[in-house]
Design an enzyme around this catalytic site. Structure first.
Site, PDB file in Angstrom:
ATOM      1  N   TYR A  85       0.837  -1.202   0.000  1.00  0.00           N
ATOM      2  CA  TYR A  85       0.000   0.000   0.000  1.00  0.00           C
ATOM      3  C   TYR A  85       0.874   1.254   0.000  1.00  0.00           C
ATOM      4  CZ  TYR A  85      -3.851   3.141   0.856  1.00  0.00           C
ATOM      5  OH  TYR A  85      -4.763   4.136   0.715  1.00  0.00           O
ATOM      6  N   PHE A 137      -7.012  21.480 -24.624  1.00  0.00           N
ATOM      7  CA  PHE A 137      -7.317  20.057 -24.726  1.00  0.00           C
ATOM      8  C   PHE A 137      -8.564  19.828 -23.886  1.00  0.00           C
ATOM      9  CE2 PHE A 137      -7.232  15.589 -23.659  1.00  0.00           C
ATOM     10  CZ  PHE A 137      -7.236  15.074 -24.933  1.00  0.00           C
ATOM     11  N   THR A 138      -9.431  18.919 -24.325  1.00  0.00           N
ATOM     12  CA  THR A 138     -10.755  18.758 -23.716  1.00  0.00           C
ATOM     13  C   THR A 138     -10.709  18.631 -22.189  1.00  0.00           C
ATOM     14  OG1 THR A 138     -10.545  16.420 -24.235  1.00  0.00           O
ATOM     15  CG2 THR A 138     -11.821  17.738 -25.769  1.00  0.00           C
ATOM     16  N   ASP A 228       1.961  20.468 -20.254  1.00  0.00           N
ATOM     17  CA  ASP A 228       1.268  19.198 -20.503  1.00  0.00           C
ATOM     18  C   ASP A 228       2.267  18.346 -21.284  1.00  0.00           C
ATOM     19  OD1 ASP A 228      -0.197  17.078 -21.555  1.00  0.00           O
ATOM     20  OD2 ASP A 228      -2.034  18.248 -21.711  1.00  0.00           O
ATOM     21  N   LYS A 271       0.183   7.785 -23.330  1.00  0.00           N
ATOM     22  CA  LYS A 271       0.643   8.223 -24.658  1.00  0.00           C
ATOM     23  C   LYS A 271       2.150   7.945 -24.751  1.00  0.00           C
ATOM     24  CE  LYS A 271      -3.562  10.150 -24.487  1.00  0.00           C
ATOM     25  NZ  LYS A 271      -3.807  11.427 -23.899  1.00  0.00           N
ATOM     26  N   ARG A 395     -12.835  15.580 -34.221  1.00  0.00           N
ATOM     27  CA  ARG A 395     -12.249  16.697 -33.469  1.00  0.00           C
ATOM     28  C   ARG A 395     -12.717  17.971 -34.169  1.00  0.00           C
ATOM     29  NH1 ARG A 395      -9.789  14.899 -28.494  1.00  0.00           N
ATOM     30  NH2 ARG A 395     -11.990  14.594 -28.315  1.00  0.00           N
ATOM     31  N   PHE A 462     -18.906  14.901 -26.758  1.00  0.00           N
ATOM     32  CA  PHE A 462     -18.500  14.068 -27.899  1.00  0.00           C
ATOM     33  C   PHE A 462     -18.366  12.592 -27.542  1.00  0.00           C
ATOM     34  CE2 PHE A 462     -14.115  13.503 -26.545  1.00  0.00           C
ATOM     35  CZ  PHE A 462     -13.946  14.576 -25.685  1.00  0.00           C
TER      36      PHE A 462
END
Ligand SMILES: *Cc1c(COP(=O)(O)O)cnc(C)c1O
Length: 470
Positions: A85, A137-138, A228, A271, A395, A462
């Site tokens: 943990y 970015f969303t 980001d 990514k 998009r 979306f």
């Protein structure tokens, strides 16, 4: 074969191709269903590719998020998961990898990128503050807004034009940023939010010169600069390729230099970092770290696991080291370009220059007869699926949502359908099949009538919206 063809083949021996720096050890069979079955699947999904079952998809280019193939080393690392943990050894491996390759001091793991965005937004934004960024970015923008922030787009104008061949279309327009700072006052700016590469602009990179200038400007006004870093390794490739003075620097050297100009970063490890799930947040300021470390316990889990299993932390640590290898990133972007070049040769409108992770079809140019309120990019994604079982993503106007004040649709300049290439998953032959399907849909474009939205969710519509043919 005519003698002419043989001659051409002979000349090909002069070619020097890129190829994947790996070979295949295990394969996953693909499902291929009939056109009638695809029509039914599309109707059931309300013409939204997010609502298709993946068993009904042949080549899945919905996203490069969590869809990559892990290496044998990563799978071996999974077996070394320390599922404690607290204080798992895999956390310390991850911490060391981020410190070594990204250069930040303090690390907080999260279950994925948006978990990290949530935490940094809650800690670094006071309600009513502005958050300037290079396009949006969303999930990033939504978390900034949920924390009371006001997003302001300060990307260069070239980013909104799908045909301008600017080498760094992700750059921030420093004049736009300074105008905002002077108008509102530095204390009204929460931080500058810079993404490398810019997904919504077509995977376009930010230059090293731009981040250096941004650092000087934010220093001058005492404003923080957060990155980001989701596709920052791909961004480093473009700097190596296009920016003076970087041709002989390694991807790893470029990555760490770039990060060094920022105060911290959030990451979707699904990514660049070559894993199926995971994320992290990293900062240099100890006070902010203390707050993040406290908040992560509320939403994700203790600060040494952040919602992930020990084995996942290990896979990310190994994935980071693999992701910065020059051969990896060259073949990754080489494959994306291969598809882009085929489509361009056939006169199909795509966003130029081709970015790092995807080909973006320019749906406005594809369907000039469809006004934006008929969802041209959503239509194109549906038609592609129907033609060949290839799954892509909208998009455009559906992704852009509605204006929070007026309630009107946001109508972005870019109306794109994204063919996103998963890392280390598909071959060049798959890319040929994709290109040929796009061409078939393009040849049939005049018979296409567009869609209307018949179900609209409140957040990130979306993902779950439903459509019907007009
Ligand atoms: C995917 C992504 C995110 C969000 O990460 P998740 O892991 O999907 O939660 C944030 N920023 C960018 C640029 C992304 O592509």
């Amino acid at each position: 074969m005519s003698p002419n063809t043989l001659l051409t083949i002979g000349q090909q021996f002069e070619r020097r191709s890129w190829a994947e720096p790996w070979k295949i050890k295990m394969v996953e069979p693909l499902n291929m269903i009939t056109r009638e079955q695809r029509q039914k699947a599309l109707d059931d999904a309300g013409f939204n590719t997010f609502l298709l079952r993946s068993d009904d998809v042949y080549i899945d280019l919905l996203t490069d998020s969590g869809t990559g193939a892990m290496s044998d080393r990563q799978w071996a690392g999974m077996m070394l998961g320390d599922e404690a943990y607290a204080g798992s050894r895999n956390f310390y491996h991850l911490e060391a990898a981020i410190q070594k390759y990204y250069g930040y001091k303090f690390i907080v793991p999260t279950h994925q990128g948006r978990g990290a965005e949530h935490l940094i937004s809650q800690v670094a934004i006071k309600p009513g503050q502005y958050v300037p960024g290079n396009m949006y970015f969303t999930t990033t923008r939504l978390h900034q807004e949920l924390a009371g922030g006001i997003f302001v787009d300060v990307i260069i104008d070239e980013a909104h034009d799908p045909q301008i061949l600017h080498p760094f279309k992700g750059n921030i327009d420093l004049a736009k940023l300074e105008t905002l700072i002077k108008r509102e006052g530095a204390e009204k700016i929460a931080y500058v939010s810079v993404a490398g590469t810019v997904n919504m602009a077509g995977g376009q990179p930010v230059s090293m010169a731009n981040i250096k200038d941004l650092r000087s400007m934010t220093n001058k006004y005492g404003i923080r600069l957060f990155l980001d870093a989701t596709r920052m390794v791909e961004n480093a490739f473009f700097i190596q390729e296009r920016e003076e003075g970087y041709a002989n620097r390694s991807i790893a050297e470029i990555l760490i230099e770039f990060c060094n100009y920022t105060d911290g970063a959030w990451m979707s490890a699904k990514k660049d970092n070559l894993v199926n799930i995971g994320g992290w947040l990293a900062v240099n300021d100890e006070t902010i770290y203390e707050e993040l470390r406290n908040l992560v316990v509320v939403y994700e889990g203790l600060h040494t696991y952040g919602g992930l299993a020990g084995r996942d932390l290990e896979a990310i640590a190994i994935g980071i080291a693999e992701s910065v290898q020059d051969e990896h990133i060259h073949s990754r972007i080489g494959q994306v370009r291969y598809l882009g070049e085929l489509l361009t040769t056939w006169g199909i409108p795509i966003v130029h220059p081709v970015g790092g992770h995807a080909i973006f079809l320019d749906a406005r140019a594809f369907y000039p007869h469809l006004e934006q309120l008929k969802f041209p990019a959503q239509t194109l994604a549906a038609e592609l699926y129907l033609d060949s079982g290839i799954r892509s993503m909208e998009r455009g106007i559906a992704s852009a949502g509605r204006n929070a004040e007026t309630g009107e649709h946001n109508q972005p300049k870019l109306e794109l359908t994204r063919l996103t290439i998963p890392r280390r998953v598909y071959t060049q032959a798959h890319m040929d099949v994709v290109a040929e399907s796009v061409r078939a849909v393009y040849e049939d474009r005049e018979n296409t009538t567009g869609l209307k939205m018949v179900h609209e969710p409140k957040y990130l519509r979306f993902f779950q919206a439903r459509f019907e043919r007009l």
